[in-house]
Design a protein around this motif. Sequence first.
Motif, PDB file in Angstrom:
ATOM      1  N   ALA A 112      25.770 -29.110 -53.747  1.00 23.19           N
ATOM      2  CA  ALA A 112      26.347 -27.600 -54.296  1.00 23.19           C
ATOM      3  C   ALA A 112      26.010 -26.897 -52.781  1.00 23.19           C
ATOM      4  CB  ALA A 112      25.546 -27.126 -55.571  1.00 23.19           C
ATOM      5  N   PHE A 113      27.048 -25.729 -52.787  1.00 21.22           N
ATOM      6  CA  PHE A 113      26.989 -24.736 -51.944  1.00 21.22           C
ATOM      7  C   PHE A 113      25.329 -23.889 -52.115  1.00 21.22           C
ATOM      8  CE2 PHE A 113      31.383 -25.680 -51.159  1.00 21.22           C
ATOM      9  CZ  PHE A 113      31.429 -25.688 -49.755  1.00 21.22           C
ATOM     10  N   ASP A 114      24.756 -23.755 -50.926  1.00 22.80           N
ATOM     11  CA  ASP A 114      23.632 -23.077 -51.228  1.00 22.80           C
ATOM     12  C   ASP A 114      23.706 -21.626 -50.810  1.00 22.80           C
ATOM     13  OD1 ASP A 114      21.045 -22.001 -51.298  1.00 22.80           O
ATOM     14  OD2 ASP A 114      20.042 -23.668 -50.690  1.00 22.80           O
ATOM     15  N   PRO A 115      23.600 -20.414 -51.525  1.00 24.56           N
ATOM     16  CA  PRO A 115      24.076 -19.294 -50.879  1.00 24.56           C
ATOM     17  C   PRO A 115      22.877 -18.762 -49.956  1.00 24.56           C
ATOM     18  CG  PRO A 115      22.879 -19.133 -52.979  1.00 24.56           C
ATOM     19  CD  PRO A 115      23.262 -20.663 -52.850  1.00 24.56           C
ATOM     20  N   VAL A 154      31.093 -31.974 -55.259  1.00 29.12           N
ATOM     21  CA  VAL A 154      30.501 -30.660 -54.481  1.00 29.12           C
ATOM     22  C   VAL A 154      30.691 -29.450 -55.492  1.00 29.12           C
ATOM     23  CG1 VAL A 154      30.353 -29.304 -52.595  1.00 29.12           C
ATOM     24  CG2 VAL A 154      30.630 -31.655 -52.393  1.00 29.12           C
ATOM     25  N   ARG A 155      29.581 -28.861 -55.794  1.00 33.27           N
ATOM     26  CA  ARG A 155      30.067 -27.519 -56.771  1.00 33.27           C
ATOM     27  C   ARG A 155      29.608 -26.259 -56.011  1.00 33.27           C
ATOM     28  NH1 ARG A 155      27.128 -29.895 -62.174  1.00 33.27           N
ATOM     29  NH2 ARG A 155      28.348 -31.575 -62.639  1.00 33.27           N
ATOM     30  N   GLY A 156      29.980 -25.166 -56.540  1.00 30.64           N
ATOM     31  CA  GLY A 156      29.632 -23.813 -55.941  1.00 30.64           C
ATOM     32  C   GLY A 156      30.911 -23.070 -55.269  1.00 30.64           C
ATOM     33  N   SER A 157      30.911 -21.869 -54.546  1.00 26.70           N
ATOM     34  CA  SER A 157      31.814 -21.152 -53.850  1.00 26.70           C
ATOM     35  C   SER A 157      31.993 -21.672 -52.492  1.00 26.70           C
ATOM     36  CB  SER A 157      31.596 -19.648 -53.874  1.00 26.70           C
ATOM     37  OG  SER A 157      31.311 -19.223 -55.404  1.00 26.70           O
ATOM     38  N   GLN A 158      33.353 -21.901 -52.320  1.00 30.55           N
ATOM     39  CA  GLN A 158      33.473 -22.463 -50.867  1.00 30.55           C
ATOM     40  C   GLN A 158      33.867 -21.606 -49.852  1.00 30.55           C
ATOM     41  OE1 GLN A 158      36.119 -25.910 -50.832  1.00 30.55           O
ATOM     42  NE2 GLN A 158      36.522 -25.794 -48.644  1.00 30.55           N
ATOM     43  N   PRO A 159      33.604 -21.359 -48.646  1.00 26.64           N
ATOM     44  CA  PRO A 159      33.745 -20.370 -47.813  1.00 26.64           C
ATOM     45  C   PRO A 159      35.177 -20.352 -47.297  1.00 26.64           C
ATOM     46  CG  PRO A 159      31.702 -21.436 -46.941  1.00 26.64           C
ATOM     47  CD  PRO A 159      32.367 -22.156 -48.212  1.00 26.64           C
ATOM     48  N   PRO A 160      35.845 -19.307 -46.675  1.00 27.38           N
ATOM     49  CA  PRO A 160      37.355 -19.477 -46.291  1.00 27.38           C
ATOM     50  C   PRO A 160      37.635 -20.607 -45.322  1.00 27.38           C
ATOM     51  CG  PRO A 160      36.418 -17.208 -46.339  1.00 27.38           C
ATOM     52  CD  PRO A 160      35.525 -17.910 -46.447  1.00 27.38           C
TER      53      PRO A 160
END
Length: 732
Positions: free
Chosen positions: A641-644, A706-712
């Motif tokens: 997962a993406f970590d903020p 892979v989960r979460g919000s992806q950067p541009p």
Amino acid sequence: MKKVRIAAVLLVCLCGVLSVAFFMFLSKGETPPTFLEVKEAYRPSDGILLDRHGEPLQEIRSEFRERVLPWVPIEEISPLLVEAVLRSEDKRFFRHPGVDIIALLSAMHDNLERKRLRGASTITMQLSDLLAGLDTGAMKKSGKFAAKVRQARSALLVERRWSKREIMEAYLNSVSFRGELVGIAAASRGMFDKEPGGLDAAESTLLACLLRSPNALPSVVARRAQWLCNDLGWDVSEQKLASLAGERLRAPFHVRSRYGKAFHATRLLSPGPGEKVKSTLDAGIQQFAADAVAQRIASIAKQNVRDGAVLVVENATGEILAYVGSAGGVSKNPFVDGARAKRQAGSTLKPFIYGAAFEKRLLTPASLLDDSPMNLPTERGLYVPRNYDSGFRGLVSARTALASSLNIPAVRAILVVGADEAVRVLSGFRFTLSGEGEDYGPSLALGSADVSLVELVGAYRALANGGRWSPMTLRLSESGTPPKRAMLPEAAFLVSDILSDRTARGETFGLANSLSTTVWSAVKTGTSKDMRDNWCIGYSSRYTVGVWVGNFSGEPMWDVSGVSGAAPAWADIMRRLHTDASSVPPRPPPGLVKARVVFHGGLDEAREEWFVSGTEPASGKVAAVSPAAAIRYPVDGMIMAFDPDIPEGQQVVFFEASGKGLSWVLDGVLLGQADAPYPWKLSVGTHSLSLVDRDGKTAQTVAFQVRGSQPPLAALVDDAADAFGSHEMDAR
């Protein structure tokens, strides 16, 4: 007056003769069982386990309605008891034909006059009632008179076929004394903890007085016993009788077993009531093994060790000679069967991992394995194996690694073999593992699986038999089962040869240790995580012996290793087994060859080494082993997962693999070479990652998310360029 007395006597005699004739007429045509038939029908509530020579090892209760112990011959019963019973129950026993007419008429007179209600049953009449239950079923009662007639008739018949001695013996073995205690053996041992032959005057009178009223209060029994002692002229004080009755006539009654050498084996074979089961156990070896493990535990008790188990089996037949499930009185849980309890295997599975590598020609005893720090990614995080002494030795031969039980080389060995293949091999040795290879991973080489002592001894016995596994047996009458091939004989020989190599073992254990025996033997120790379990399993050409020490509660021991815990007991048992027996090394099977090998840089001594034919190095020089092609990271099923809290430019993972000449393919797109960790920017979604060789053949594939919000996307490209430069050119 004198004439009246004579007339009364004559009347009594006439009534007696008429009564006997009447009862004999009623009993015409009936035949009671013989003394021998009754004795053969007698069934104690306990079963007995015998050793292979017929020596009793253990009593175990298997019938719980009443407590009946083995039949006791009259000559083994205290004469004091016999005298007390005769005086209390049947004074004219040796003078009447089964029915005491004088007592019968006297009882009839007293009952009619209401002076006192009492019976007139002789010992033979009482026995007749007991025989009715032993023979064809309890007598049906249809009124007191009819019951008394039947009882008298049966008593006369018994007296015609039995001797007085037989009647008294059968009576004392069949009558109920108190509570569940039936027969003189159960009464004597249950109340006084002694054999019937040792009963004294006080004990004898108390038992005799119980026959008339088994459930009377202790004070009442003591008072009656005092009257009986006075009648017999025995000098027994009131205080002694009252104290003894108050202390010994209160339930529950405990019958201490006369034999207590093989509790756990007896539970497994479960002899029925009165049954004697002949086992494969040897009483002498069983006792020695039990003493050896108990003494060993006592010597290291201060290091928080309380429990142990031992198994000794004959290699050729599979017959178990000693089965010690616990350390007995030393243990707080003596009824737990430590031989079958599942515990962590520690290093005891290493021989089978190496054996699988030898069998598949992936390793030889001379192969060099890297004993240096390593960490392996798993679903649960990094797996970082360490050696027992926390040291590293660099390149070591497989022979030294196995004999000295080095952990990191064993992990490298299972990476070569593969965890799935290791599980398959272990299953062939009849280990009942709870998971598949992926469930254990490389930690399987260091004993993350739970196994039992029975499984380990069975598997090591298979190694001793050239890789052929067959079940072990405890019952002497069982026929042997044809063996099944668990490992090729060449691989089994190599493992045995290494485990018997004192020089190779010396790297860790030194040359003088508890694993050294005066005869040929192959042995392996093991210690599980946090020192919770301690094993020593080994075999000679004739026997396989396994010892476990630890705590049934799972508490860790304190600074106890295989060589300091279980090994001394193992060595003691091995010495005992080979007092008059030899042990010879196994013969090498035809598929093996011997060749001289030289190790560069003095890594090991040049020597003559055994090889599976075709695996010997042509030049005699040994090279380090490369692990099999496999994806080490990520593992199959992993979720990322993406970590903020981490900058976008650092949201990177590294793909890692073992093997050479391989490349990465992600979602069908070739990424680059896999010889070094490959950096990859996280991308949301489900991905398929494959490892392929130069010919495009897939070695392994894993799936991960892979989960979460992806950067541009633009930010990803810029960050990748800054972090790794022209890595794409390196991949080419």
